[in-house]
Design an enzyme around this catalytic site. Sequence first.
Site, PDB file in Angstrom:
ATOM      1  N   GLU A 126      -1.991  12.477  -6.798  1.00 42.78           N
ATOM      2  CA  GLU A 126      -2.945  12.532  -5.687  1.00 42.78           C
ATOM      3  C   GLU A 126      -4.375  12.628  -6.198  1.00 42.78           C
ATOM      4  O   GLU A 126      -4.644  13.294  -7.201  1.00 42.78           O
ATOM      5  CB  GLU A 126      -2.641  13.731  -4.788  1.00 42.78           C
ATOM      6  CG  GLU A 126      -1.320  13.622  -4.047  1.00 42.78           C
ATOM      7  CD  GLU A 126      -1.294  12.494  -3.040  1.00 42.78           C
ATOM      8  OE1 GLU A 126      -2.315  12.242  -2.359  1.00 42.78           O
ATOM      9  OE2 GLU A 126      -0.223  11.848  -2.928  1.00 42.78           O
TER      10      GLU A 126
ATOM     11  N   ARG B 106       1.635   1.069   6.856  1.00 38.90           N
ATOM     12  CA  ARG B 106       1.198   0.308   5.686  1.00 38.90           C
ATOM     13  C   ARG B 106       2.329  -0.633   5.278  1.00 38.90           C
ATOM     14  O   ARG B 106       3.504  -0.313   5.413  1.00 38.90           O
ATOM     15  CB  ARG B 106       0.882   1.252   4.520  1.00 38.90           C
ATOM     16  CG  ARG B 106      -0.257   2.198   4.782  1.00 38.90           C
ATOM     17  CD  ARG B 106      -0.457   3.173   3.661  1.00 38.90           C
ATOM     18  NE  ARG B 106       0.730   4.017   3.506  1.00 38.90           N
ATOM     19  CZ  ARG B 106       0.795   5.096   2.733  1.00 38.90           C
ATOM     20  NH1 ARG B 106      -0.264   5.466   2.023  1.00 38.90           N
ATOM     21  NH2 ARG B 106       1.898   5.810   2.640  1.00 38.90           N
TER      22      ARG B 106
ATOM     23  N   ARG C 178       0.944  -0.050   0.575  1.00 39.49           N
ATOM     24  CA  ARG C 178       1.478   1.031  -0.267  1.00 39.49           C
ATOM     25  C   ARG C 178       2.364   0.354  -1.296  1.00 39.49           C
ATOM     26  O   ARG C 178       3.275  -0.398  -0.932  1.00 39.49           O
ATOM     27  CB  ARG C 178       2.291   2.002   0.603  1.00 39.49           C
ATOM     28  CG  ARG C 178       2.987   3.122  -0.160  1.00 39.49           C
ATOM     29  CD  ARG C 178       1.939   4.047  -0.778  1.00 39.49           C
ATOM     30  NE  ARG C 178       2.432   5.378  -1.009  1.00 39.49           N
ATOM     31  CZ  ARG C 178       3.144   5.750  -2.061  1.00 39.49           C
ATOM     32  NH1 ARG C 178       3.473   4.886  -2.984  1.00 39.49           N
ATOM     33  NH2 ARG C 178       3.530   6.989  -2.194  1.00 39.49           N
TER      34      ARG C 178
END
Length: 179
Positions: free
Chosen positions: A61, A108, A53
């Site tokens: 999004e 992540r 990330r």
Amino acid sequence: MKRICGVVLLWIILISLPVWAKEPLRIIEGEVVKVVDGDTITIDSEGTRVKVRLYGIDAPETEKINRKTGVVTKPGQPFGEEAFHALADKVSNKSVRLEVMGIDKYRRSVSFVWLGDRNINREMVREGWSWAFRKYLDRFSAYFLDDEDIARSEKRGIWQDADPEPPWEFRKRTKTSGG
């Protein structure tokens, strides 16, 4: 039992490491094998896949589609696909260096992504493909906020929209509305 509790406690501590650490926790090098969206990639580092990330940014999004049925399971935002393509154009199949700042709740690696001397995180903000993710910025906030101000004033990327909705607000709204 004590050993199991100790391992669980260590795992909890590692998972909850703040993503705003002062120095990178680790440096990882690898090739980008997948771009998930405008702020998430996967790299291969010596045979190990690492989900990443990008630190300090939040991109619009992208639409999520069920692979089997073809049905849209989550809506996307304006410029979500453009942000995805901007990141993909920069890093797909390229060797990058990660400065790992922490681990998020999805396990992540929250990282600065470097392509040579290029800070890809800041490029995504400066080019208008993502917001500075204020909730998680610390000593780097001035850089990201300055980059965002430049993109906004020059109407780059998401800032072409008169009133773009930040992804964190979009996620909250679509979660509560059942979308």
